[in-house]
Enzyme design. Structure first.
Site, PDB file in Angstrom:
ATOM      1  N   CYS A  67       0.990  -1.331   0.131  1.00 24.46           N
ATOM      2  CA  CYS A  67       0.003  -0.048  -0.075  1.00 24.46           C
ATOM      3  C   CYS A  67       0.788   1.243  -0.014  1.00 24.46           C
ATOM      4  CB  CYS A  67      -0.898   0.221   1.298  1.00 24.46           C
ATOM      5  SG  CYS A  67      -2.342   1.054   1.001  1.00 24.46           S
ATOM      6  N   HIS A 122      -3.310  -5.584   1.006  1.00 23.41           N
ATOM      7  CA  HIS A 122      -2.456  -6.029   2.399  1.00 23.41           C
ATOM      8  C   HIS A 122      -2.475  -7.283   2.811  1.00 23.41           C
ATOM      9  CE1 HIS A 122      -2.360  -1.719   3.970  1.00 23.41           C
ATOM     10  NE2 HIS A 122      -3.117  -1.724   3.135  1.00 23.41           N
ATOM     11  N   GLU A 177      -0.605  -8.673   5.048  1.00 20.48           N
ATOM     12  CA  GLU A 177      -0.290  -8.942   6.254  1.00 20.48           C
ATOM     13  C   GLU A 177      -1.596  -9.015   7.058  1.00 20.48           C
ATOM     14  OE1 GLU A 177      -0.795  -4.296   6.028  1.00 20.48           O
ATOM     15  OE2 GLU A 177      -0.385  -6.091   4.756  1.00 20.48           O
TER      16      GLU A 177
END
Length: 220
Positions: free
Chosen positions: A85, A193, A195
């Site tokens: 991002c 994302h 994660e």
């Protein structure tokens, strides 16, 4: 394995990135934006957030942080670097990746679980996936539209450097591009994302974990 996670002023996903690194089985090493040292790490993650408040352009100020001088040199020597991002925006501003990220075509912040297609599994960060595999990873951005001139887009396509592509374009990115790599495949940037998709408890499954597992498999 030691994976550095950079914190800039305004980073907000650095802890999530560090957690994903640990879940994948590596050691997460905090790196501070003002410190040029990267502590002999084996890879680096530039996390999401709003570095320096997104002033000027997203990632434009973070690109000049002392730690980035070291990371840019190390990346050009082969160090694996993942920009997520805002981290993707920083990589573009640092000219480690081509193109730019601009305001979503809807002019609205997008936040949703996003279906992606893995276009390349030949990078340091995607070898855990199958080419053509569909994965679901959270997306949250206001300036996520990937743009580049036609020549650059053709080069990315022709050289197999489109890493992930949107299935249903959420932000007006040219050619549905959600993530790209450099020519060597050690530097990858993507807007979604991964994660946030490493545990069933807190994400839409664990499809994002493969980015971090790929790194371990690529460097052991």
């Amino acid at each position: 394995m030691r994976v550095g996670v950079v914190t800039f002023p305004g980073s907000l996903d650095d802890r999530d990135a560090a957690r994903a690194v640990r879940i994948a089985g590596a050691e997460a090493v905090p790196l501070w934006h003002a410190d040029p040292s990267i502590s002999d790490v084996d890879a680096v993650v530039l996390p999401g957030g709003f570095s320096y408040g997104d002033y000027l352009r997203c990632g434009a100020i973070a690109r000049f942080a002392p730690v980035m001088d070291t990371i840019v040199d190390a990346a050009r020597d082969g160090l694996p670097v993942l920009g997520i991002c805002n981290g993707f925006q920083v990589l573009c501003e640092a000219h480690l990746l081509p193109g730019a990220l601009i305001r979503n075509d809807s002019r609205k912040f997008v936040c949703r679980d996003q279906l992606l297609i893995v276009e390349s599994n030949s990078t340091a960060w995607t070898s855990h996936y199958r080419q053509g595999q569909e994965i679901v990873i959270p997306l949250k951005n206001g300036e996520g539209g990937f743009v580049a001139d036609e020549r650059t887009l053709d080069e990315l396509e022709g050289e197999g450097r489109v890493v992930v592509r949107y299935a249903g374009n959420p932000n007006g990115s040219y050619r549905d591009i959600a993530g790209i790599s450099n020519a060597a495949g050690n530097v990858v940037g993507l807007m979604p994302h991964p994660e946030h998709a490493v545990e069933d408890l807190t994400g839409p499954g664990t499809d994002g974990l493969g980015f971090f597992l790929s790194l371990i498999g690529a460097t052991v």
